[in-house]
Design an enzyme around this catalytic site. Structure first.
Site, PDB file in Angstrom:
ATOM      1  CG  ASP A  99      17.741 -50.933  32.610  1.00 29.22           C
ATOM      2  OD1 ASP A  99      17.341 -51.918  33.068  1.00 29.22           O
ATOM      3  OD2 ASP A  99      16.513 -49.935  32.848  1.00 29.22           O
ATOM      4  CG  HIS A 100      16.605 -56.245  30.482  1.00 28.77           C
ATOM      5  ND1 HIS A 100      16.516 -56.576  29.232  1.00 28.77           N
ATOM      6  CD2 HIS A 100      16.227 -57.379  31.041  1.00 28.77           C
ATOM      7  CE1 HIS A 100      15.961 -57.824  29.017  1.00 28.77           C
ATOM      8  NE2 HIS A 100      15.928 -58.265  30.327  1.00 28.77           N
TER       9      HIS A 100
END
Ligand code: NOJ
Length: 761
Positions: free
Chosen positions: A283-284
């Site tokens: 994820d980011h």
């Protein structure tokens, strides 16, 4: 253009024969040869490039991104949905050393250009065809915009409404979430990834993001392996079994080890036990965050830890290019590990058909104006799914449906908000194209002049909340008139009307990523407004717009009728009008229990019985309960009323079954009211005695039936041996002989049960 055509032709001839519908062993072998050959020509730098997923913006300007793409340093782009930019980027990718096309990703969470209800709303349909419609349209629109992959479906089980991201998932139940996730994958990816309309899905957030302690965003999770495998991991597995080719890793730690660094989760479970062969995306910012988690000492160490755990692609990559070559040189990670990750990406690109035609989804004619055109929307489909998502929570004295001739006072801060009705994660939608409830109601009534409107109150009087909501851009406007003046205006129009319809709830930004709450009641400003409206003595219809279960016991008492509408998307206002005026008979059911108060959380229907269950035996006060609060949720899982009533009874085809037989559950349903309507028949199971405690009941099936007034119909379920399996005391997935209770009902509180025995042989 000519060059583009020539290149496309080159790729087409190069690998035309490789794209049959289903890969047989010959095409699999050809794919392998193709990728082996490609990998053998790639430098380590280029291989790392394939593992980088970046978004254009901030320091990474388009021109810098184009140069990096041409250098072979970027494998995919996310967050760009502007066609001219996409074509340009693909053109430059095809000038990179090995001419490897790039892919484009975006969060297509609940619709794309057309925004559908938030996923908690989509789950409230309990209608497989509605879920399918939302997924299919979303994929069609996204692929028409040039996208190849999305970061959906989000199937985190959510039992704590304090967590803002409950809005993005399908609620508290493993079976309902698995069904929704499976349908998303099947309808988005289609039969073959090489289909022009196929959008690759990324099931997320693997794993347990929805179980964060205290519902506090980005917090840790801790859970027994039994509960994981029995409940929380089930929907991810279902999406993977349905063929999802990508998995996004959760930002949180799982039993002390951040998911991004969790070898057990990403390699032992996902790859080795579940045989997942797609791509694993972080994820980011998750790789950098491993330092804060305390499992990596610096960025380079974080890269090492993530690769070792099983991450393939780094989202919003900051460090891969900088550190992987060094780490390989030092022997901290092997080139084989990078080859493996790169192979996953290349295989995906190959199956997407990008090597055969890199421009397959791109359309250079799509300029910005056309992109947002109204005629590209799927309004009819969105309206239908939206009205199926609405849940009728109360309807005293059958005050609903309303007559179209009545004088209606539409009141409340959410009555005419185009932005809020879209809900969070609606980046490609446009608020100006959305229909608000006020607009929908005016369109539906016989005389629009019979509808009056007042804003009534701000969503909140809390300046801090507005600072939070408007931190990056002004999404929620504050009306600076004195609160009493706004209420007086609302009361004035209410007094002149036949009925008051009040729109209250949350701003969309209150039910999003990073929006945890400790208090789930309506804001004081809205409570004050409702009290004043109630005092007028006019019938009061409360229409809720919110992204999570709220605590609503006071409003439930005040309301004559109450509708849960979530955030319904582009066609929300029309859908609400359809239900208010009876053009659609509400059929939605809650996918999450609504607590009576925050202290009850987590409150979910499928809990264990405990040694001292409440209310079943006379054990005085020594039972599992709170003494200062109701013990049941305000609204249970599966609950939702209709403008008609249904009666049900059922029978089992046998009172015994064994490994090789099955039991048919025959349900007779009758519409005993006087309006046509749809009922969701819910099938629950309880394994009464086993080697481990089993839940009081678990949903194992549901079917919808539409019946005319006084019409009778039948719904059938088949209970198969595999449906009786669970993780036993030795963590084996088995069915144990003994007694099972079967429940049929219209919500999870049903006590209508029959029993059968699973025989030893
Ligand atoms: C962070 C979120 O956690 C994830 O769900 C989303 O897909 C990515 N950002 C990309 O926007």
């Amino acid at each position: 253009m000519m060059k583009k055509l020539a290149l496309s032709l080159f790729f087409l001839i190069f690998s035309m024969h490789l794209f049959a519908q289903e890969p047989d062993s010959e095409t699999k072998a050809e794919k392998r040869v193709f990728i082996d050959n490609l990998l053998s020509k790639m430098t380590l730098q280029e291989k790392v490039g394939q593992l980088r997923l970046v978004s254009v913006g901030g320091d990474l300007t388009l021109s810098k991104a184009l140069d990096q793409i041409e250098a072979g340093e970027i494998g995919g782009i996310f967050n760009t949905v502007v066609e001219p930019d996409l074509s340009q980027m693909q053109e430059r990718a095809l000038k990179s050393p090995n001419k490897i096309p790039i892919y484009f990703g975006f969060d297509v969470i609940h619709g794309h250009r057309t925004v559908f209800p938030i996923n908690l709303g989509i789950a409230s349909t309990w209608d497989r065809s509605a879920i399918a419609k939302a997924a299919e349209v979303s994929a069609d629109e996204a692929t028409s915009d040039g996208l190849n992959i999305t970061w959906a479906p989000m199937v985190d089980i959510t039992r704590d409404p304090r967590w803002g991201r409950v809005s993005e998932g399908f609620g508290e139940d493993p079976y309902l979430s698995s069904e929704a996730g499976r349908i998303f994958v099947e309808k988005m990816q289609k039969q073959s990834l090489s289909d022009k309309k196929s959008l690759v899905t990324t099931v997320k957030h693997f794993a347990l993001y929805g179980a964060v302690e205290g519902g506090r965003e980005y917090n840790s999770t801790d859970m027994s392996e039994r509960k994981m495998f029995q409940e929380y991991l089930v929907p991810y597995k279902a999406a993977i079994d349905a063929g999802s080719r990508s998995v996004m890793v959760s930002l949180v730690s799982v039993n002390g080890i951040p998911a991004t660094a969790n070898h057990w989760l990403l390699t032992e479970v996902l790859r080795n036990q579940w045989h997942f062969d797609g791509v694993v995306v972080s994820d980011h910012g998750a790789i950098r965050e491993l330092i804060n988690h305390g499992v990596a000492s610096d960025p380079k160490d974080a890269v090492r830890v993530a690769i070792k755990a099983g991450i393939d692609i780094s989202m919003n990559d900051e460090y891969f290019l900088q550190f992987i070559p060094e780490l390989v040189k030092e022997g901290a990670i092997t080139e084989e590990e990078i080859n493996r990750a790169c192979r996953h990406v290349l295989e995906l690109k190959y199956d997407m058909g990008l090597f055969s035609d890199p421009y397959r989804k791109l359309d250079p004619k799509l300029d910005i104006e056309t992109m947002f055109a109204d005629d590209r929307l799927h309004r009819e489909e969105a309206r239908d799914v939206a009205r199926r998502s609405i849940v009728l929570l109360k309807n005293a004295n059958e005050i609903l449906p309303l007559s179209k001739n009545k004088k209606i006072a539409v009141i409340g801060p959410l009555s005419d908000s185009k932005r809020d009705i879209l809900g969070s994660w609606s980046g490609a939608g446009r608020a100006n194209l959305a229909v608000t409830p006020l607009e929908g109601i005016k369109r539906a009534v016989n005389n629009p002049k019979s509808v009056s409107y007042a804003f009534g109150a701000n969503l909140s009087d809390d300046a801090n909340l507005y600072r939070f909501l408007n931190l990056y851009e002004e999404t929620t406007k504050f009306d600076h008139r004195p609160a009493d003046q706004m209420i007086a205006e609302a009361v004035g129009i209410a007094k002149k009307a036949d009925v008051v319809v009040a729109f209250v709830g949350e701003a969309e930004g209150m039910a999003h990523e990073s929006s945890s709450r400790t208090d789930l009641s309506l804001q004081a400003s809205q409570k004050k407004l409702l009290k004043a409206l109630k005092k007028t003595g006019k019938p009061l219809v409360i229409v809720l717009m919110n992204g999570r279960p709220l605590t609503l016991s006071e409003e439930y008492t005040q309301a004559d009728a109450m509708l849960e509408t979530w955030f319904l998307g582009t066609e929300g206002g029309n859908a609400i009008a359809d239900v208010l005026f009876g053009d659609y008979n509400p059929s939605g059911k809650l996918p999450m229990s609504f607590p009576d108060n925050v202290g009850q959380i987590p409150v979910y229907y499928s809990h264990l019985n405990t040694g001292r269950p409440r209310g079943t035996e006379n054990m005085g006060k020594y039972t599992t309960s709170y003494f200062d609060s109701p013990n049941e949720p305000l609204f249970p899982f599966g609950f939702g009323l209709s403008y008609t009533n249904f009666a049900m009874d059922f029978s089992l085809s046998s009172s015994e079954m064994n490994k090789n037989s099955e039991i048919v559950v025959n349900v007779n349903v009758e519409n005993i009211g006087n309006k046509e309507g749809m009922q969701t028949v819910q099938l629950y199971l309880q394994d009464v005695t086993a080697s481990v405690s089993r839940p009081v009941k678990e949903l194992i099936g549901f079917e919808n039936i539409t019946l005319k007034p006084h019409e009778k119909g039948e719904v059938k379920f088949v209970i198969k041996y595999d449906m009786l399996k669970f993780w036993n005391d030795k963590m084996q997935y088995v069915a144990e002989p003994g007694k099972f209770n079967v429940f049929i009902g219209s919500d999870s509180t049903t006590q209508d049960k029959k029993t059968f025995t699973l025989l030893d042989k």
